[in-house]
Scaffold this active site. Structure first.
Site, mmCIF file in Angstrom:
data_model
loop_
_atom_site.group_PDB
_atom_site.id
_atom_site.type_symbol
_atom_site.label_atom_id
_atom_site.label_comp_id
_atom_site.label_asym_id
_atom_site.label_seq_id
_atom_site.Cartn_x
_atom_site.Cartn_y
_atom_site.Cartn_z
ATOM 1 N N ALA A 1 -22.888 -58.370 -11.309
ATOM 2 C CA ALA A 1 -21.844 -58.191 -11.833
ATOM 3 C C ALA A 1 -21.629 -57.194 -12.850
ATOM 4 C CB ALA A 1 -21.142 -59.125 -12.535
ATOM 5 N N CYS B 1 -22.647 -48.425 -3.838
ATOM 6 C CA CYS B 1 -21.801 -46.907 -3.821
ATOM 7 C C CYS B 1 -22.624 -45.772 -3.418
ATOM 8 C CB CYS B 1 -21.279 -46.720 -5.464
ATOM 9 S SG CYS B 1 -22.778 -46.708 -6.425
HETATM 10 C C1 LIG Z 1 -24.015 -51.495 -8.515
HETATM 11 S S1 LIG Z 1 -24.166 -52.408 -10.023
HETATM 12 C C2 LIG Z 1 -22.820 -53.458 -9.804
HETATM 13 C C3 LIG Z 1 -21.517 -52.955 -10.478
HETATM 14 C C4 LIG Z 1 -20.584 -53.978 -10.711
HETATM 15 N N1 LIG Z 1 -20.204 -54.590 -9.451
HETATM 16 C C5 LIG Z 1 -19.270 -53.366 -11.243
HETATM 17 O O1 LIG Z 1 -18.198 -53.049 -10.519
HETATM 18 O O2 LIG Z 1 -19.211 -52.989 -12.461
HETATM 19 C C6 LIG Z 1 -25.529 -53.496 -9.446
HETATM 20 C C7 LIG Z 1 -25.917 -54.752 -10.831
HETATM 21 O O3 LIG Z 1 -27.065 -55.486 -10.146
HETATM 22 C C8 LIG Z 1 -27.776 -55.882 -11.103
HETATM 23 N N2 LIG Z 1 -28.996 -56.614 -10.413
HETATM 24 C C9 LIG Z 1 -30.062 -55.998 -10.094
HETATM 25 N N3 LIG Z 1 -30.965 -56.795 -9.651
HETATM 26 C C10 LIG Z 1 -30.241 -57.984 -9.643
HETATM 27 C C11 LIG Z 1 -30.678 -59.357 -9.278
HETATM 28 N N4 LIG Z 1 -31.872 -59.542 -8.880
HETATM 29 N N5 LIG Z 1 -29.846 -60.376 -9.362
HETATM 30 C C12 LIG Z 1 -28.445 -59.853 -9.838
HETATM 31 N N6 LIG Z 1 -28.257 -58.665 -10.369
HETATM 32 C C13 LIG Z 1 -29.159 -57.699 -10.039
HETATM 33 C C14 LIG Z 1 -27.998 -54.518 -11.881
HETATM 34 O O4 LIG Z 1 -28.699 -54.747 -12.958
HETATM 35 C C15 LIG Z 1 -26.744 -53.979 -11.800
HETATM 36 O O5 LIG Z 1 -25.927 -54.215 -12.891
#
Ligand SMILES: C[S@@+](CC[C@H](N)C(=O)[O-])C[C@H]1O[C@@H](n2cnc3c(N)ncnc32)[C@H](O)[C@@H]1O
Length: 472
Positions: free
Chosen positions: A289, A409
């Protein structure tokens, strides 16, 4: 053209603190921070501008010029490197990085702005004198005089290989993208020369600021009262600020009823919320998130439907940002810090699930001018297991009949279709849902069932979305 940005040698010499021409000095300091500290231009620049604006002699026009100089120089770095390389007598890797920054700033003024030639050269040489010293200012002067001998088109004819001989290298130099990024974008986009040229061109344009009016908390009509605000193209919640502006100065944004959000991201959340579902529609999950843009829109849409949102994020500080984005949500929600590949919830307990996975971000190059030079093809291998793991867990988390949205993205096929195809082979009883009807009015969505948005076709970031239903 080399895919390697040229500032590989750390600068040994500190530069003197400059006093004159605050615009160019600020631009130089921002470029040094991006280069030396791997800072992000969009994070480094605002505080520098704020500090400068506190002084009387730095006005809004100065801020706009400084921003243009920094963003333009970084975006066009590949092209300017090719030009500068022909004007110096040694490999670029052997030129001191601060000197290269000054030369690039000068090249951008000469080739990428309407600043008159003599003003661009003399102001940049003066900057060099202040920040680099007299000796190196002479070198800058000599190089910029050579750069000034041709305009941008004239230089491109000289430094870019002919398209017919090497299309990707030609496009890489002309549109200032690493060659491997040109290849990857072209693989995903398909088609001939016109489309990829339009896409690469769009990546070099500054995007408009787009706002989202979070349903139940603000309306697009309310935001349309802002200066130069026009309705979004696709999302009913979107409002575009055509002349930029400061979103932080808008009351609805300040108190979280609205936010800054690209329309592509809004469409992902809307498509998931509107995907047809049989049976209950009470529990929604956002499994990745942070920082919370999509979670805030999903939370508001869930509230309209009487559903609850669980927003989960692995990084604690980013989970904090999600909590802030959801504050004031009109319906029930919970924010937790958890690894989305080791779920802290029961399998099959959600009706709708979003996994907007970590990725290379090659779909948002418009927003992060330095990102294209920092990314490496190897990054894809780093993300691959995590992207697959997060999608697998999302599919386990949704109930039979429920829907998962897999989003990135990035349009890179290794992060989009390859991930979905691999995981669907491993997870039985899953079906792709045609996402196109869930983006009503949006043209050029391809053959489906997944969708890929594009800056040059849709004016959005290049978001990818696959919708998957668990069938058994
Ligand atoms: C592309 S961003 C998401 C953007 C978000 N959906 C938004 O619209 O603001 C991906 C997110 O996944 C998180 N992330 C990375 N590895 C993860 C994991 N194993 N479990 C959950 N979240 C994770 C990252 O820290 C990052 O905040």
């Amino acid at each position: 053209m080399s895919d390697q940005p040229r500032r590989t040698r750390p600068s040994g010499k500190p530069y003197r603190r400059p006093k004159k021409d605050p615009v160019r000095i600020l631009a130089f300091e921002a470029l040094r921070a991006v280069d030396e500290r791997d800072a992000y231009a969009n994070l480094v620049l605002p505080p520098l501008l704020r500090k400068a604006r506190e002084k009387d002699d730095f006005d809004a026009r100065d801020a706009a010029l400084a921003t243009e100089l920094v963003y333009g120089t970084l975006r066009r770095q590949g092209t300017y490197d090719a030009v500068i390389a022909t004007c110096v007598d040694r490999p670029l890797g052997e030129v001191d990085p601060p000197v290269l920054d000054v030369l690039s700033l000068g090249a951008h003024q000469l080739l990428g702005t309407r600043i008159p030639t003599h003003a661009a050269v003399s102001a940049t040489v003066e900057l060099a004198r202040v920040v680099l010293g007299d000796g190196r200012a002479k070198f800058v002067n000599a190089v910029l005089r050579k750069v000034a001998q041709h305009d941008l088109d004239g230089w491109l004819e000289r430094v870019a290989p002919p398209y017919d001989e090497d299309p990707e290298d030609h496009l890489a130099v002309v549109h200032s993208h690493p060659r491997w990024v040109v290849s990857a974008l072209w693989d995903s986009l398909g088609g001939g020369r016109a489309g990829i040229e339009e896409l690469l061109h769009a990546d070099n344009e500054r995007p408009e600021v787009t706002l989202v009016a979070r349903p139940g908390r603000a309306t697009a009509e309310e935001l349309l009262g802002e200066d130069a605000a026009v309705p979004g193209q696709w999302s009913p919640y979107a409002v575009r600020l055509t002349e930029g502006g400061e979103p932080g100065a808008i009351a609805a944004v300040r108190d979280g009823r609205a936010g800054v959000q690209d329309e592509g991201s809004q469409l992902v959340a809307i498509a998931l919320a509107n995907a047809p579902l049989d049976g209950p529609d009470r529990r929604w999950l956002d499994g990745c998130a942070g920082p919370g843009g999509k979670a805030a829109l999903l939370g508001a849409l869930a509230a309209e439907r009487g559903a609850t949102l669980l927003a989960s994020e692995k990084q604690p500080h980013r989970a904090g940002l999600v909590a802030r984005a959801l504050e004031g949500n009109p319906g029930p929600y919970q924010v937790i810090t958890a690894d989305g590949t080791r779920p802290a919830w029961r399998p099959g307990s959600f009706d709708r699930v979003l996994v907007d996975v970590p990725c290379t971000g090659l779909g948002a190059l418009r927003r992060r001018p330095e990102a294209r030079w920092r990314r490496r093809p190897d990054d894809l291998e780093g993300f691959a297991p995590l992207q697959r793991g997060l999608l697998r867990t999302a599919l386990e988390s949704v109930r039979v009949g429920g829907v998962v949205a897999y989003a990135t993205c990035s349009p890179h096929l290794a992060e989009t279709r390859a991930v979905v195809a691999d995981v669907l082979k491993q997870v039985p009883d899953t079906d792709l849902v045609d996402a196109r009807p869930l983006l009503p009015g949006v043209p050029d969505l391809g053959d489906g069932p997944d969708v890929q948005l594009w800056p040059h076709l849709h004016g959005t970031d290049a978001m990818y979305l696959a919708l998957i239903r668990r069938t058994g």
